[in-house]
Enzyme design. Structure first.
Site, PDB file in Angstrom:
ATOM      1  N   GLU A 152      -6.186 -31.150 -13.988  1.00 55.38           N
ATOM      2  CA  GLU A 152      -5.057 -30.216 -14.131  1.00 55.38           C
ATOM      3  C   GLU A 152      -3.727 -30.964 -14.272  1.00 55.38           C
ATOM      4  O   GLU A 152      -2.872 -30.583 -15.068  1.00 55.38           O
ATOM      5  CB  GLU A 152      -4.994 -29.270 -12.913  1.00 55.38           C
ATOM      6  CG  GLU A 152      -3.860 -28.255 -13.017  1.00 55.38           C
ATOM      7  CD  GLU A 152      -3.623 -27.457 -11.718  1.00 55.38           C
ATOM      8  OE1 GLU A 152      -4.187 -27.783 -10.671  1.00 55.38           O
ATOM      9  OE2 GLU A 152      -2.832 -26.498 -11.798  1.00 55.38           O
ATOM     10  N   SER A 168       1.225 -15.854 -10.735  1.00 55.89           N
ATOM     11  CA  SER A 168       0.419 -16.898 -10.114  1.00 55.89           C
ATOM     12  C   SER A 168      -1.033 -16.901 -10.568  1.00 55.89           C
ATOM     13  O   SER A 168      -1.666 -15.845 -10.676  1.00 55.89           O
ATOM     14  CB  SER A 168       0.457 -16.718  -8.589  1.00 55.89           C
ATOM     15  OG  SER A 168      -0.487 -17.546  -7.974  1.00 55.89           O
ATOM     16  N   ASP A 195       2.125 -21.042  -6.103  1.00 50.62           N
ATOM     17  CA  ASP A 195       1.625 -22.230  -5.405  1.00 50.62           C
ATOM     18  C   ASP A 195       2.357 -23.486  -5.849  1.00 50.62           C
ATOM     19  O   ASP A 195       2.438 -23.795  -7.036  1.00 50.62           O
ATOM     20  CB  ASP A 195       0.123 -22.412  -5.678  1.00 50.62           C
ATOM     21  CG  ASP A 195      -0.718 -21.343  -5.015  1.00 50.62           C
ATOM     22  OD1 ASP A 195      -0.627 -21.190  -3.789  1.00 50.62           O
ATOM     23  OD2 ASP A 195      -1.464 -20.648  -5.742  1.00 50.62           O
ATOM     24  N   ASP A 233       6.486 -19.142 -10.570  1.00 51.21           N
ATOM     25  CA  ASP A 233       5.130 -19.479 -10.165  1.00 51.21           C
ATOM     26  C   ASP A 233       5.078 -19.404  -8.636  1.00 51.21           C
ATOM     27  O   ASP A 233       6.128 -19.316  -7.983  1.00 51.21           O
ATOM     28  CB  ASP A 233       4.854 -20.906 -10.670  1.00 51.21           C
ATOM     29  CG  ASP A 233       3.572 -21.471 -10.131  1.00 51.21           C
ATOM     30  OD1 ASP A 233       2.534 -20.835 -10.317  1.00 51.21           O
ATOM     31  OD2 ASP A 233       3.622 -22.544  -9.493  1.00 51.21           O
TER      32      ASP A 233
HETATM   33  O1  C5P Z   1       0.477 -20.000  -8.197  1.00 54.37           O
HETATM   34  P1  C5P Z   1      -0.103 -21.005  -9.151  1.00 54.37           P
HETATM   35  O2  C5P Z   1      -0.212 -20.476 -10.553  1.00 54.37           O
HETATM   36  O3  C5P Z   1       0.569 -22.324  -9.052  1.00 54.37           O
HETATM   37  O4  C5P Z   1      -1.612 -21.195  -8.587  1.00 54.37           O
HETATM   38  C1  C5P Z   1      -2.514 -22.076  -9.167  1.00 54.37           C
HETATM   39  C2  C5P Z   1      -2.691 -23.367  -8.407  1.00 54.37           C
HETATM   40  O5  C5P Z   1      -3.788 -23.262  -7.498  1.00 54.37           O
HETATM   41  C3  C5P Z   1      -3.055 -24.484  -9.354  1.00 54.37           C
HETATM   42  O6  C5P Z   1      -1.978 -25.349  -9.557  1.00 54.37           O
HETATM   43  C4  C5P Z   1      -4.253 -25.194  -8.721  1.00 54.37           C
HETATM   44  O7  C5P Z   1      -4.004 -26.562  -8.430  1.00 54.37           O
HETATM   45  C5  C5P Z   1      -4.529 -24.453  -7.462  1.00 54.37           C
HETATM   46  N1  C5P Z   1      -5.956 -24.127  -7.343  1.00 54.37           N
HETATM   47  C6  C5P Z   1      -6.604 -24.425  -6.165  1.00 54.37           C
HETATM   48  N2  C5P Z   1      -7.938 -24.113  -6.033  1.00 54.37           N
HETATM   49  C7  C5P Z   1      -8.594 -23.518  -7.034  1.00 54.37           C
HETATM   50  C8  C5P Z   1      -7.939 -23.187  -8.228  1.00 54.37           C
HETATM   51  C9  C5P Z   1      -6.589 -23.508  -8.345  1.00 54.37           C
HETATM   52  O8  C5P Z   1      -6.003 -24.969  -5.243  1.00 54.37           O
HETATM   53  N3  C5P Z   1      -9.868 -23.229  -6.875  1.00 54.37           N
HETATM   54 MG    MG Z   2       1.940 -23.797  -9.123  1.00 50.36          MG
END
Ligand code: C5P
Ligand code: MG
Length: 297
Positions: A96, A164, A51, A49
């Site tokens: 989440e 991701s 983030d 993954d």
């Molecule tokens: O790379 P990864 O799959 O972890 O990216 C998704 C992350 O981005 C999620 O864990 C979520 O908390 C974050 N996110 C965010 N803003 C958004 C949508 C998702 O910070 N609008």
């Molecule tokens: Mg993540």
């Protein structure tokens, strides 16, 4: 003999003795490590993954931005968009990571969150040329030891699939600016679709959010030629949804999963220890993944 073997493994992956490490079945982890070592780098692929897994959760007491949050820069979006995106984050992020709800319950709400944010972003006439500056000025930072991680995998020609639910264009820029976008790195993510003037008009393909990575794995990862014939998987994630990232691997032999538990630690500890082979509690480093890699390759 058994205790001698265990001792031997322990001394060879000293990072597993860190206080941040939790394992439900230490012996099983050690057996998997030995089997993966025996099969070697030629049979290995790493699926991670991005983030809060490859990037740090916090740095100097401040949250590190996700790829979506890197877009919160005045050269890309206006004040009103910032406010709306923050309101959505404040509403949906607690859902989440809520330990009391299942992934199935969260799924439609995550689709809602991502869809609303992407809709907001599309209205902002974001220019592709501005993304690199936004990344440079964002304060994003990869986990300590990331160079060793990326460089070693490149050296061994072990494919690294970064999977991701963030924004692919931003993710790639972060990896590039960190000088580790090696030829063995492959990315599956949400990519921006720009018009002829380099202005954001849409997002490409099927939406990837935290809890539908299985679909993405079956659709995309399963077809990547570089990943074929590598039945052993080291998987890194920070969400329970990340555990499905290896679902596209045909006939996996050995799977070792590492989960970064960054937030809501007490509430989620039990479920993480049940779900991941190795859990890293508030560990901002790549020391354990690097120790594992050193041992199995
Ligand atoms: O790379 P990864 O799959 O972890 O990216 C998704 C992350 O981005 C999620 O864990 C979520 O908390 C974050 N996110 C965010 N803003 C958004 C949508 C998702 O910070 N609008
Ligand atoms: Mg993540």
């Amino acid at each position: 003999v058994r205790s001698a073997l265990v001792m031997w493994t322990k001394t060879n992956v000293p990072e597993l003795s860190k206080v941040s490490v939790l394992m439900k079945q230490r012996t099983k982890v050690e057996e998997t490590l030995r089997a993966m070592q025996h099969a070697g780098a030629g049979n290995l692929q790493v699926i991670s993954d991005f983030d809060m897994t490859l990037t740090r959760f916090a740095h100097c007491g401040k949250r590190v931005p996700t790829t979506h949050n890197i877009l919160d820069h005045r050269i890309l979006i206006d004040e009103d968009c910032t406010q709306k995106m923050r309101a959505l984050l404040n509403f949906y992020y607690p859902i989440e990571i809520d330990a009391s709800q299942t992934s199935e319950q969260k799924l439609p709400l995550m689709v809602e969150w991502w869809t609303k944010v992407h809709h907001l972003l599309i209205q902002q006439n974001i220019q592709r040329d501005m993304l690199a500056q936004a990344v440079r000025e964002s304060g994003v930072i990869l986990r300590d030891g990331y160079e060793v991680f990326f460089d070693r995998l490149a050296e061994l020609q072990v494919p690294l699939l970064i999977f991701s639910a963030g924004v692919g264009d931003i993710l790639e820029e972060v990896v590039r600016q960190s000088r580790v976008f090696h030829p063995n790195v492959h990315v599956i993510s949400n990519y921006m679709d720009f018009d002829d003037h380099g202005v954001l008009r849409a997002f490409k393909g099927h939406l990837i959010h935290t809890f539908n990575k299985r679909e993405g794995a079956l659709l995309h990862a399963a077809n990547l030629p570089e990943l074929q014939g590598r039945p052993n998987v080291l998987l890194l994630g920070d969400s329970l949804g990340d555990l499905t990232m290896a679902d596209g691997v045909a006939q996996p032999h050995h799977l070792l999963t590492v989960g970064f538990l960054n937030d809501q630690v007490e509430e989620r500890k039990e479920s993480y220890v049940e779900a991941f082979d190795i859990v890293l509690v508030k560990d901002e480093t790549m020391e354990v993944p690097n120790g594992v890699l050193k041992f199995i390759t």
